[in-house]
Design a protein around this motif. Structure first.
Motif, PDB file in Angstrom:
ATOM      1  N   GLU A 218       0.832  -1.203   0.000  1.00  0.00           N
ATOM      2  CA  GLU A 218       0.000   0.000   0.000  1.00  0.00           C
ATOM      3  C   GLU A 218       0.867   1.254   0.000  1.00  0.00           C
ATOM      4  OE1 GLU A 218      -2.408  -3.343   1.043  1.00  0.00           O
ATOM      5  OE2 GLU A 218      -0.566  -2.610   1.995  1.00  0.00           O
ATOM      6  N   GLU A 219       1.940   1.246   0.779  1.00  0.00           N
ATOM      7  CA  GLU A 219       2.815   2.415   0.773  1.00  0.00           C
ATOM      8  C   GLU A 219       3.613   2.480  -0.528  1.00  0.00           C
ATOM      9  OE1 GLU A 219       5.869   5.119   3.373  1.00  0.00           O
ATOM     10  OE2 GLU A 219       5.136   3.248   4.246  1.00  0.00           O
ATOM     11  N   LEU A 220       3.928   1.324  -1.095  1.00  0.00           N
ATOM     12  CA  LEU A 220       4.583   1.320  -2.403  1.00  0.00           C
ATOM     13  C   LEU A 220       3.684   1.991  -3.437  1.00  0.00           C
ATOM     14  CD1 LEU A 220       6.903   0.499  -4.242  1.00  0.00           C
ATOM     15  CD2 LEU A 220       5.817  -1.754  -4.485  1.00  0.00           C
ATOM     16  N   ASP A 221       2.397   1.683  -3.403  1.00  0.00           N
ATOM     17  CA  ASP A 221       1.450   2.339  -4.303  1.00  0.00           C
ATOM     18  C   ASP A 221       1.403   3.844  -4.054  1.00  0.00           C
ATOM     19  OD1 ASP A 221       0.626   0.239  -5.884  1.00  0.00           O
ATOM     20  OD2 ASP A 221      -1.042  -0.322  -4.587  1.00  0.00           O
ATOM     21  N   HIS A 222       1.495   4.228  -2.779  1.00  0.00           N
ATOM     22  CA  HIS A 222       1.527   5.660  -2.454  1.00  0.00           C
ATOM     23  C   HIS A 222       2.766   6.311  -3.066  1.00  0.00           C
ATOM     24  CE1 HIS A 222       0.982   9.388  -0.248  1.00  0.00           C
ATOM     25  NE2 HIS A 222       2.239   9.299   0.163  1.00  0.00           N
ATOM     26  N   ALA A 223       3.900   5.620  -2.988  1.00  0.00           N
ATOM     27  CA  ALA A 223       5.130   6.140  -3.583  1.00  0.00           C
ATOM     28  C   ALA A 223       4.964   6.288  -5.097  1.00  0.00           C
ATOM     29  CB  ALA A 223       6.310   5.212  -3.271  1.00  0.00           C
ATOM     30  N   PHE A 224       4.277   5.325  -5.718  1.00  0.00           N
ATOM     31  CA  PHE A 224       3.996   5.431  -7.148  1.00  0.00           C
ATOM     32  C   PHE A 224       3.129   6.662  -7.431  1.00  0.00           C
ATOM     33  CE2 PHE A 224       4.330   0.545  -7.729  1.00  0.00           C
ATOM     34  CZ  PHE A 224       5.710   0.640  -7.826  1.00  0.00           C
ATOM     35  N   GLY A 225       2.166   6.913  -6.561  1.00  0.00           N
ATOM     36  CA  GLY A 225       1.311   8.080  -6.723  1.00  0.00           C
ATOM     37  C   GLY A 225       2.098   9.377  -6.622  1.00  0.00           C
TER      38      GLY A 225
END
Length: 248
Positions: A218-225
């Motif tokens: 989930e935080e990886l996705d946030h980093a992608f965002g």
């Protein structure tokens, strides 16, 4: 989060920091933070492959980490061996190429052989490339590249006038992969710690207080965002970048 793979970073690099602080936070025994951190890698690798990232490079053991207490170095080497043995069948299952970068001369012959076997068994897989940096330092990498090119000039295989950024990029570690687009560091420190200095020249940087054993997809996705919200200009003006988007 569903994002077009074309918009995502093609090469993600991660400095996996905070294992010891996690152990202290959870009142665990020495070394348990590294064991917990080892288990975090699998879901991150799978998620990167799922969303279309082409290369993931993780910092497992730096050139400077040899200065840590011997018991910790021994544990990290043991965990690295376990990781390789565990990853080989996973790499085969997901068609991921596994490779290693760094100075292998300080590693045991047995570990060097295991690394080589893992690279050979997964060499033909092209879905994604997982690179584990072991006994690696960015300055060492650049120095080794300079040494290689100097030897080519000495042997008259290339002329000194041919030495430029493009030639250097071909000989540096991971020269066949895209440059790093997104570099993530967990653990709350704001520095590169001698990691992929050449390859990350234009990387977007994402720093988080999250300790590596607590880092999630989930935080990886946030980093992608966050990455998608950045304007990557590569020396150009915002107006030039916007005009190119319109034209394309």
């Amino acid at each position: 989060m569903t994002i077009s793979a074309e918009l995502l970073p093609q090469h993600v690099a991660i400095i996996m920091d905070g294992n010891n602080r996690f152990a202290k936070k959870k009142h665990l025994q020495k070394g348990d933070g590294h064991r917990e951190g080892k288990n975090v890698l699998d879901p991150i690798v799978e998620h990167c492959r799922k969303v279309g990232v082409k290369a993931l490079t993780v910092y497992a053991f730096s050139s400077e980490n040899w200065n840590r207490p011997q018991y910790e170095v021994d544990l990290l080497m043991k965990l690295l061996e376990e990781t390789i043995n565990e990853q080989i069948p996973r790499m085969i299952k997901f068609q991921i190429g596994l490779r290693f970068i760094g100075d292998r001369s300080r590693l045991t012959p047995e570990l060097q052989q295991l690394m080589l076997q893992a690279e050979q068994r997964t060499a033909t897989f092209t879905e994604m490339t997982l690179t584990i940096a072991v006994s690696y330092g960015g300055m060492w990498d650049i120095a080794q590249t300079a040494k290689t090119i100097a030897q080519l000039v000495k042997e008259q295989k290339i002329d000194v006038d041919q030495v430029d950024v493009d030639l250097f990029a071909q000989h540096v570690s991971l020269g066949d992969l895209p440059p790093v687009d997104l570099l993530i560091r967990t653990g709350g420190d704001y520095r590169l710690s001698n990691f992929l200095l050449w390859q990350s020249a234009y990387a977007e940087l994402y720093f988080t207080e999250t300790l590596w054993p607590e880092f999630t997809t989930e935080e990886l996705d946030h980093a992608f965002g966050v990455f998608l919200g950045r304007e990557r200009r590569f020396g150009k003006t915002s107006e030039q970048v916007q005009q190119e988007k319109i034209e394309n």
